[in-house]
Write an enzyme that holds these catalytic residues in place. Structure first.
Site, short mmCIF file in Angstrom:
data_model
loop_
_atom_site.label_atom_id
_atom_site.label_comp_id
_atom_site.label_asym_id
_atom_site.label_seq_id
_atom_site.Cartn_x
_atom_site.Cartn_y
_atom_site.Cartn_z
N PRO A 7 0.85 -1.20 0.00
CA PRO A 7 0.00 0.00 0.00
C PRO A 7 0.88 1.24 0.00
O PRO A 7 1.81 1.34 0.79
CB PRO A 7 -0.77 -0.13 1.32
CG PRO A 7 0.15 -0.92 2.21
CD PRO A 7 0.88 -1.87 1.31
N MET A 8 0.61 2.17 -0.90
CA MET A 8 1.39 3.40 -0.97
C MET A 8 0.43 4.57 -1.07
O MET A 8 -0.17 4.83 -2.12
CB MET A 8 2.34 3.37 -2.17
CG MET A 8 3.40 2.29 -2.10
SD MET A 8 4.46 2.28 -3.57
CE MET A 8 5.33 3.84 -3.37
N GLU A 9 0.26 5.25 0.05
CA GLU A 9 -0.71 6.35 0.14
C GLU A 9 -0.39 7.43 -0.89
O GLU A 9 0.74 7.94 -0.99
CB GLU A 9 -0.68 6.95 1.55
CG GLU A 9 -1.63 8.10 1.76
CD GLU A 9 -3.09 7.68 1.73
OE1 GLU A 9 -3.96 8.56 1.62
OE2 GLU A 9 -3.38 6.47 1.81
N GLN A 68 -6.86 -2.12 3.62
CA GLN A 68 -6.05 -1.84 4.80
C GLN A 68 -6.71 -0.77 5.66
O GLN A 68 -7.19 0.24 5.14
CB GLN A 68 -4.65 -1.36 4.40
CG GLN A 68 -3.73 -1.18 5.62
CD GLN A 68 -2.37 -0.63 5.25
OE1 GLN A 68 -2.22 0.54 4.93
NE2 GLN A 68 -1.35 -1.49 5.30
N CYS A 98 2.87 3.42 8.69
CA CYS A 98 2.90 4.72 8.01
C CYS A 98 3.74 5.73 8.79
O CYS A 98 3.48 5.97 9.98
CB CYS A 98 1.47 5.25 7.84
SG CYS A 98 1.42 6.85 7.00
N ASN A 199 9.94 -6.64 3.15
CA ASN A 199 9.70 -5.42 2.40
C ASN A 199 10.85 -4.44 2.63
O ASN A 199 11.31 -4.28 3.75
CB ASN A 199 8.36 -4.82 2.85
CG ASN A 199 8.06 -3.46 2.25
OD1 ASN A 199 7.71 -2.53 2.95
ND2 ASN A 199 8.20 -3.33 0.95
N GLY A 200 11.28 -3.79 1.55
CA GLY A 200 12.29 -2.74 1.68
C GLY A 200 13.46 -2.93 0.73
O GLY A 200 14.13 -3.97 0.73
N GLY A 223 7.15 -1.92 -3.17
CA GLY A 223 6.45 -0.64 -3.16
C GLY A 223 7.00 0.30 -4.21
O GLY A 223 6.60 0.27 -5.37
N ARG A 224 7.97 1.12 -3.82
CA ARG A 224 8.53 2.10 -4.77
C ARG A 224 9.14 1.42 -5.99
O ARG A 224 9.08 1.95 -7.10
CB ARG A 224 9.57 2.96 -4.05
CG ARG A 224 8.99 3.87 -2.99
CD ARG A 224 10.09 4.59 -2.21
NE ARG A 224 10.97 3.63 -1.54
CZ ARG A 224 12.24 3.85 -1.27
NH1 ARG A 224 12.80 5.01 -1.62
NH2 ARG A 224 12.98 2.94 -0.65
#
Length: 316
Positions: A7-9, A68, A98, A199-200, A223-224
């Site tokens: 999830p990426m706001e 989420q 977050c 993750n990361g 994510g990114r």
């Protein structure tokens, strides 16, 4: 191996999920967070964040989507978790990662990593409320001001009944600065009997393999990297990475669909944001961004993108 889209706001909304799921074999996608404070939210809130609820809780390409939630009150988190699942979400996830200051000031997201007992209460309430055949999952960072509570937090979430745990291998104060501290995930994965998702700093196939080798996890969350290399999940699973021409074509497809949707007024900002990620993978993106960054209207930006595509086509 499973690959999950993080999830990426403000980045990965329903349109981006649709675009990416069409070209990638993602096993799961997690929505931007639904903010829970002190009420059962109306159905329209869930449908706005996750329109996929109207198509069986999956994208049109068939990728399952999980809602989420972000909040601190166990009872209201439980009530809204029930609603999310009843509306069709493939389980429900809770955000304990977050780092945004606005979210943390209201005691949501990563700030809760200072209070393992509260993590337990929130997850326990959600797990008790949601039907047993629907997963309750969580995403954390390694800590807030430091990493001293990383294992206590992970154990609290497991003991509360979570089905799996995604771990972003940085603390809140680390932000997104490299490196990602995968070795902490190694420790968590060794101690928790539930699946742990790493993750990361996963930007390509080699990163994903190295992360799995270090952590012992068989699932990764991207994510990114998924915005930087649009077919990242497919690449990790064996496909060639997209060329710049393919990525530019995808941006034009995104452009056409964004301008038809409810967020069309945000298009100039959104496309420039995407370029900030593409720059890592493609030198050509940096060159093109310098050309279009001065423009403020969709028509001007589209002209630049189309001209760039024509130049690439003529070179072939």
């Amino acid at each position: 191996m499973r690959i999950i889209l993080a999830p990426m706001e403000g980045v990965v909304d329903d349109l981006m999920r649709e675009i990416l799921s069409a070209i990638n074999p993602y096993d799961l996608m997690v929505t931007e967070f639904v903010r829970v404070v002190d009420q059962l939210l109306p159905e329209k809130v869930f449908y706005r964040i996750c329109p996929e609820l109207q198509t069986g809780g999956q994208t049109l390409s068939g990728t399952p989507v999980r809602v989420q939630l972000l909040g601190q009150d166990p009872d209201w988190m439980a009530e809204n978790a029930i609603r999310a699942v009843e509306l069709g979400s493939k389980g429900v996830d809770v955000n304990f990662g977050c780092p945004a200051k606005m979210v943390n000031r209201s005691n949501g997201g990563a700030v809760m990593l200072q209070y393992p007992e509260q993590l337990y209460k929130v997850v326990k309430a959600m797990r008790d409320a949601v039907p047993s055949d629907q997963p309750v999952t969580a995403k954390i960072r390694l800590g807030f001001n430091d990493k001293s509570l990383y294992m206590e937090n992970a154990l609290a979430i497991y003991e509360a009944g979570a089905n799996e745990l995604a771990v972003h291998a940085r603390s809140k104060v680390d932000g997104y600065k490299p490196p990602a501290y995968w070795e902490y995930i190694t420790d968590i994965n060794a101690k928790l009997p539930i699946p742990v998702i790493a993750n990361g700093e996963i930007w390509n196939r080699a990163d994903a393999q190295r992360c799995m080798d270090v952590t012992g996890c068989d699932s990764v969350m991207v994510g990114r990297g998924a915005i930087s290399l649009p077919n990242l999940a497919a690449h990790i699973k064996g496909d060639e990475a997209y060329t710049w021409q393919q990525s530019l074509g995808l941006m034009l497809e995104y452009t056409n669909r964004e301008l038809e949707g409810r967020k069309s007024t945000y298009y100039p900002a959104r496309i420039k944001q995407w370029f900030s990620y593409l720059n890592r993978q493609y030198p050509q993106a940096d060159e093109l961004f310098r050309e279009l960054r001065v423009y403020k209207t969709a028509d001007e930006i589209i002209d630049v993108l189309q001209a760039a595509q024509e130049r690439l086509t003529n070179q072939v």
